[in-house]
Design an enzyme around this catalytic site. Structure first.
Site, PDB file in Angstrom:
ATOM      1  CG  ASP A   1      -1.400   2.505   6.754  1.00  0.00           C
ATOM      2  OD1 ASP A   1      -2.048   2.198   5.723  1.00  0.00           O
ATOM      3  OD2 ASP A   1      -1.144   3.680   7.062  1.00  0.00           O
TER       4      ASP A   1
ATOM      5  CG  ASP B   1      -1.836   1.169   1.282  1.00  0.00           C
ATOM      6  OD1 ASP B   1      -2.529   1.395   0.276  1.00  0.00           O
ATOM      7  OD2 ASP B   1      -1.864   1.871   2.308  1.00  0.00           O
TER       8      ASP B   1
ATOM      9  CG  ASP C   1      -4.082  -1.506   3.258  1.00  0.00           C
ATOM     10  OD1 ASP C   1      -4.376  -1.304   2.072  1.00  0.00           O
ATOM     11  OD2 ASP C   1      -3.490  -0.671   3.966  1.00  0.00           O
TER      12      ASP C   1
END
Length: 1009
Positions: free
Chosen positions: A662, A400, A666
């Site tokens: 985070d 990410d 996700d």
């Protein structure tokens, strides 16, 4: 370009009008735009509002008869009829059967029974079933069967049941299970955070009055209120909003707070950064945006992990080897030699007890658990220990962007500042800081003041006196300060904000050249994904802070971006050096993703998320979507199901994938990935879904974790070779001796050998090994080939010693030891026991090294355990005169002979290793010269072998969470429910949420009056 935090593109109004044509009557947006067209000053507005964002909004009605609330389930799931994401608020009120007065306590209680509490359910693994799981695999089944044979089927020949062997086998099973259970339990899933991710308190209107209640008590239809600093307690649609912006980075991946107006949706778990709002709850618990993402974590029911599959194949090798020789002994001993029932059974027990690597699941579990403790030293907490093995083989790292590759902290990029009209870059920053709040700062103000360096807040007011400050509002889309310069007494104004708004204000030095340059700079920023902020100043010559000035002058254009972490680029380079390719998968816009990729050296070969649905464009270089995913440097604008799909497709192509992140958005991909890594500062949802949780900022810890995991992998590989080799040497050696010499080895002594071996091998978890520079993988052909080579060699070693003892007098003549004759002499049994125990343990020094065994120093723990085991073996040989088993103590001379014999035969084992490695390498070179996956010449798609159904079933038997144990847990009510949804159910959730709420209310009847 516009104010980066609050922009709504001007051209968007045209889109809204088009959308409004499909609704009933002209919209307010259309009326407003018609009036705006009468303003000449607006004519050039679009020139300076170019952006990389392209969103379409427009209110509309549900395409159903709102007087008939009783909708069928199939209608509620039809987005063409009811799209609650953009539907009019009046329709939302009707569907949810509520109003702005809120619910009564009675109605709220009724809805709680329908929808459940506003929280997520977590599942605790039952400790007792977890302990039993270590006895629930084919290797343990064979040992359990051997125990039953010893106690229930050994009543032949006038002899009592074999209690000694039964107790020894059961003890061995419990020792291994206890060690494995303790290590896995202590190093297991310590992150229990999903339930804590929702806001604990909420302000809701009940019985017409505002009250603070537990967030878990909220239900669809509740009216809630929140303000700056509050966490949104549930997904809701706003019916009243004042300057509201919410930080949704942890949910959607957006790097900037999202502005909210009446009718917009706010997601549960997002943080209100400014303003106040009131809204109606449309979804709670598992049906919220966060709940859907967290629920998708459990959507994949493939409980057979990578390590379990490998264990299945290694276990099958051992079981097949044992099965072949057990069948051979049944035919030879019973049909050929006419053995008695009990005598033949004892020989079969030797093969079952000695051949099964019963400690394998435990040794690997302990190795992984100790490795998890070692990873903790690098600030990486492991929540699923088998993920360590998979991390060693990871070939693709999907990362990410926001908060992972970047800081998730907006920054002014000094290198891209565009000054105008003779002003300097420092002046542009200073005036922008003047026009920023020094208290209660939003993200833009904070980044602007931070650009001044240390003590930026003090510098933003140094040398001036604040007279008036106008904060940002959605209409003006700018901030403004009126101040007096202390030194000269001049009164000045400074403003910063949306580019189009600022240039409209400017009247001084506003030339065609400046406008053209501004338009060009805005376009450049848009292409690069940078958000623009215009700055202008004027002098207030009248001395009245409310009076007009001499006209604003445009002095510069700032770019704001989310910068990469300091160590990210080096971490990516290190990962590439370790053979791991990095792909960016972000919810942010494509232009931002490309700019970040360029800065990090990832490349800008990225695609929008829509290609995952539409596939590669016709005529492009990619023949298939899988080909595009493999080739891409990253994807932008993705939602949870997109990240999940990317990881799943890469796994389908044969890659082991790691996913870092985070945010709650996700979580699904973190769970689906072979290794999910939650970075420092991750949300509880991400940590709960991840396999490894980092406690230090940045990604550098991942490189340490990869190297450490490869060390752990080498330890497991070394043991696997050893375990398979011992299986071959036991079943082959003792079978041949039984066939050729009718040799009957006592089963109890095989148990002693197994216990001593297990105690020594446990120290492999602390052994010193060298990590590889490429992703590790299980080359089972090499493992089995080496095991067969070692096993045959060690069997020959034992058989030759036995033949020399019983057929010659060489030892007696040469060393003067007492004669030991007879095929089944108890002293011969003891000699064979000592020889097998010693050289079997010594084999680990050969399997653990890549070169000669003396070139790689083992750990002191392994050396110490080996020395103790050898001492115990020698003491047993010297003093054990156990009447319950057919052995007798031997003299010191015979013990010395066995030691020398084993030392002589030990050294050639390295030559066996080199020969087998050379043969395997030559085989691979002929079979697959380039070591690559074959490509279909017609489609360009990598061809991968599909696992057979039988292999899948066999591998699944080695998973601790087996179907049997899950059914037992469900029957005994030992665990909680597990939330699941299908892969394609996760979309923009508001429509689905409100529809389900309305359907549930309908099924339960109308709200009581």
């Amino acid at each position: 370009m516009s104010d980066p935090e609050r922009e709504t593109p001007v051209d968007e109004k045209t889109t809204e009008i088009e959308n409004a044509k499909h609704t009933q009557g002209p919209s307010e947006v259309e009326k407003e735009t018609i009036q705006d067209e009468k303003k000449p000053a607006e004519e050039k507005k679009g020139r300076f509002d170019k952006t990389f964002e392209d969103e379409e909004k427009g209110p509309k009605h549900a395409l159903v008869d709102m007087s008939q609330i009783e909708l069928k389930a199939e209608d509620l799931y039809d987005k063409e009829k009811v799209d609650l994401e953009q539907v009019e608020m009046d329709d939302v009120w009707q569907l949810l059967q509520c109003d702005e007065k809120g619910l009564t306590d009675e109605e709220a209680k009724r809805r709680t029974e329908i929808f459940g509490p506003n929280k997520l359910e977590s599942k605790e693994q039952n400790a007792f079933l977890q302990f039993l799981s270590f006895m629930w695999n084919p290797l343990s089944w064979v040992m359990e069967g051997a125990a039953l044979v010893a106690i229930a089927l050994s009543n032949g020949g006038g002899r009592a049941p074999d209690w000694q062997d039964f107790v020894g086998i059961v003890l061995l099973l419990f020792i291994n299970s206890t060690i494995g259970f303790y290590e896995e339990r202590s190093a297991g899933n310590a992150v229990k955070a999903l339930m804590e991710s929702l806001a604990p308190k909420a302000k809701a209107k009940r019985n017409g009055e505002w009250n603070e209640i537990e967030a878990s008590e909220l239900v669809p239809g509740d009216v809630v209120s929140f303000k700056i600093g509050d966490i949104v307690p549930a997904d809701c649609r706003l019916y009243d909003a004042i300057n509201v912006s919410c930080d949704q980075a942890a949910l959607t991946g957006e790097s900037l707070p999202s502005n909210k107006v009446v009718g917009d949706q706010c997601f549960s778990g997002s943080v209100c950064k400014s303003g106040e709002a009131e809204g109606v709850v449309i979804s709670t618990g598992a049906n919220t945006f966060f709940g859907k993402a967290a629920t998708l974590v459990g959507a994949d029911d493939d409980t057979t992990g990578h390590l379990q599959k490998i264990l299945g194949q290694i276990g099958s090798f051992c079981l097949v080897s044992i099965g072949i020789f057990v069948i051979a002994e049944i035919f030879v001993l019973y049909a050929g030699f006419r053995y008695s029932y009990r005598r033949g059974l004892d020989n079969i027990l030797v093969l079952l007890i000695g051949g099964i690597p019963i400690a394998m699941p435990t040794v690997l579990s302990v190795t992984l658990a100790v490795g998890a403790q070692q990873l903790a030293k690098y600030k990486a907490i492991v929540t699923r220990i088998t993920a360590i093995e998979e991390l060693a083989g990871v070939t693709i790292l999907c990362s990410d962007k926001t908060g992972t590759l970047t800081t998730n902290k907006l920054t002014i990029d000094r290198s891209t500042i565009k000054p105008y009209n003779g002003h300097s870059a420092d002046e542009v920053i200073l005036y922008a800081a003047y026009a920023s709040r020094t208290e209660n700062q939003d993200a833009i103000d904070m980044s602007t003041i931070s650009a001044l360096g240390e003590n930026g807040t003090a510098k933003a007011r140094e040398g001036i006196t604040l007279l008036d400050f106008k904060p940002f509002n959605p209409v003006d889309k700018r901030t403004e300060i009126t101040y007096k310069i202390n030194e000269s007494g001049k009164m000045m104004r400074a403003t910063k904000g949306m580019t189009g708004k600022i240039i409209e204000l400017c009247t001084r030095n506003k030339t065609e050249e400046v406008e053209n340059q501004l338009e060009e700079d805005v376009e450049e920023f848009a292409r690069r994904g940078l958000r623009a902020l215009a700055v202008a100043i004027e002098e207030v010559t009248s001395g009245d802070k409310e009076g007009e000035g001499n006209g604003f002058e445009l002095i510069g254009l700032l770019s704001i971006f989310d910068p990469p972490r300091e160590d990210t680029k080096q971490t990516i380079d290190d990962a590439l050096a370790l053979g791991v390719k990095v792909k960016m998968v972000t919810g942010d816009q494509l232009a931002i993703a490309k700019e970040t990729g360029r800065r990090l050296g990832l490349g800008d070969h990225m695609y929008p998320a829509k290609v995952l649905k539409e596939g590669p464009p016709a005529g492009g270089k990619h023949m298939s979507l899988d080909d595009m995913i493999l080739d891409a440097d990253g994807f932008a604008g993705v939602y949870p199901e997109h990240k999940y799909e990317i990881v799943k497709r890469l796994q389908g192509l044969g890659h082991l994938c790691a996913m870092t992140g985070d945010g709650a958005n996700d979580a699904p991909a973190l769970s689906r990935a072979n290794v999910g890594i939650a970075v420092e500062g991750a949300t509880d949802a991400a940590r709960g879904a991840a396999d490894i949780v980092l406690t230090e900022p940045g990604l550098s810890t991942i490189v340490h974790a990869i190297r450490q995991s490869r060390i752990i992998f080498q330890r497991m590989r070394n043991y696997s070779i050893y375990a398979c080799a011992v299986t071959i040497r036991i079943v082959l050696g003792f079978s041949v001796m039984a066939f050729a010499f009718k040799f009957d080895f006592p089963p109890f002594m095989v148990l002693i050998i197994a216990l001593l071996n297990d105690g020594t091998i446990m120290t492999l978890s602390l052994d010193r090994v060298l990590p590889s520079n490429e992703p590790d993988h299980w080359d089972l052909a090499e493992i089995f080939a080496q095991a067969i080579g070692y096993g045959i060699y060690l069997s020959i070693c034992t058989i030759v010693l036995y033949v020399v003892i019983i057929k010659t007098s060489w030892f007696e003549d040469t060393f003067g030891v007492n004669p030991v004759k007879g095929n089944n002499n108890p002293e011969v049994h003891m000699i064979i026991y000592l020889e097998v125990a010693q050289i079997s343990q010594a084999l680990i020094f050969v399997t653990r090294s890549h070169g000669f065994f003396f070139m790689e120093r083992p750990s002191f723990a392994l050396l110490g355990a080996f020395a103790i085991a050898q001492l115990i073996s020698s003491i047993i040989a010297a003093y054990a005169n156990w009447g319950f088993t057919d052995i007798r103590a031997i003299s010191g001379g015979w013990i010395g002979i066995v030691w020398i014999w084993n030392i002589v035969w030990f050294f050639p084992l390295d030559l066996i290793k080199f020969a087998m490695k050379y043969a395997i390498r030559a085989y691979h070179t002929r079979a697959r010269p380039d070591h690559t996956v074959p490509i279909d010449p017609n489609t360009g798609i990598p061809l991968t072998r599909t696992t057979s159904r039988a292999a899948s079933i066999n591998a699944s038997l080695y998973s601790n969470r087996t179907g049997f144990l899950r059914r037992a847990q469900k029957t005994l009510h030992l665990g909680g429910r597990k939330l699941k949804i299908s892969d394609n159910e996760l979309r923009r959730f508001s429509s689905h949420q409100a529809q389900v709420a309305g359907a549930a209310l309908t099924r339960s009847g109308s709200r009581p009056n």
